[in-house]
Design an enzyme around this catalytic site. Structure first.
Site, short mmCIF file in Angstrom:
data_model
loop_
_atom_site.label_atom_id
_atom_site.label_comp_id
_atom_site.label_asym_id
_atom_site.label_seq_id
_atom_site.Cartn_x
_atom_site.Cartn_y
_atom_site.Cartn_z
N ASP A 1 43.87 -96.12 0.91
CA ASP A 1 44.87 -95.08 1.16
C ASP A 1 44.52 -93.86 1.07
O ASP A 1 43.58 -93.31 0.77
CB ASP A 1 46.07 -94.91 0.17
CG ASP A 1 46.49 -96.38 0.24
OD1 ASP A 1 46.94 -97.08 1.22
OD2 ASP A 1 47.08 -96.98 -0.98
N GLU B 1 57.14 -102.37 5.64
CA GLU B 1 56.18 -102.73 4.58
C GLU B 1 56.50 -101.96 3.18
O GLU B 1 56.59 -100.89 3.44
CB GLU B 1 55.01 -102.39 5.32
CG GLU B 1 53.94 -103.58 5.78
CD GLU B 1 52.73 -102.76 6.55
OE1 GLU B 1 52.03 -101.99 5.57
OE2 GLU B 1 52.36 -103.18 7.37
#
Length: 263
Positions: free
Chosen positions: A62, A51
């Protein structure tokens, strides 16, 4: 370049009765050139799918480690064109997945972004901040260009939304192993086990957010996951900047052997 489909990779692993190791890194962190070396190190360590994060200035899902990686990537000049060039230059023979927030896709143009992604050799797309109900245009473009659109399911995802994701998602399901943002944590939560047993699907189930050791990878595989997704633990090594490629390869090997041991 010729790209391997995600479904092909999972079929290949299923025949070997093996789980998949999915490794996340931020594209362009600390530079585009270094990303090529980093990806090779992960592949050498046993990564089955890579990824590659697309940096964005407001990364809501995140944790701090990956946020800082995104800032470094943006500071080094990463943008959409450079991202696709970087992907095009990766010759790894395994599926590559683009993880991006919706804003850069929307600004670039949904159809154009997906077409460029396919041309660059990307096999799948993860857009964590787009609800499945609003993803019709993105899904249509992905189908047109042969990309999988991968959705996230969290312990808090409603049953109705889970059903929509099962109808519209492809490639694999990204199961969020705990509440909150990404980041390496100590143990595998009971909510992970509950989530794995709750989601009934023919799609491979990949568990991410918080896995950083071979022991945890084995535990997640034992709990019924088809794949383990690891990001922050790799990004932390890149951030530390010492013996990066050797340490990335060693961690990937540890994680892959944990997955194999559990298989």
């Amino acid at each position: 370049m010729e790209r391997q489909k995600i479904s092909e990779k999972f079929s290949e692993l299923r025949e070997k009765k093996e789980g998949a190791l999915i490794c996340y890194v931020m594209a362009g962190d600390p530079s585009a050139e270094k990303t090529g070396e980093i990806v090779k190190a992960l592949v050498n360590g046993g990564a089955d799918i890579i990824e590659l994060g697309f940096p964005f200035s407001d990364p809501v899902a995140d944790g701090p480690t990956i946020q800082v990686a995104g800032q470094r990537s943006l500071a080094a000049g990463m943008d959409t064109q450079r991202y696709f060039e970087l992907i095009k230059n990766l010759d790894v023979g395994i599926p590559l997945v683009c993880m991006t927030y919706y804003n850069p896709v929307f600004r670039y143009g949904v159809e154009k972004f997906v077409e460029k992604a396919a041309d660059a050799g990307i096999s799948g797309l993860i857009v964590p901040d787009i609800p499945v109900e609003e993803a019709a245009d993105l899904k249509n473009s992905c189908e047109k260009h042969g990309l999988d659109l991968i959705f996230l399911i969290a312990p808090t995802t409603t049953e109705g939304r889970v059903q929509k994701i099962l109808e519209r998602g492809s490639g694999f399901l990204y199961l969020v192993s705990r509440l909150g943002v990404t980041g390496a944590r100590e143990d595998v939560s009971s909510s992970t086990r509950e989530l794995l047993s709750r989601v009934e699907t023919g799609l491979p189930k990949a568990v991410g957010f918080g896995i950083s050791t071979g022991e945890q990878a084995a535990e997640v595989r034992d709990a019924g996951a088809d794949a383990v997704i690891v990001g922050s633990a790799f990004v932390k090594i890149i951030d530390e900047g010492k013996d990066v490629n050797e340490r990335l390869e060693a961690l990937a090997k540890e994680l892959k052997s944990g997955i194999k041991r559990a298989s």
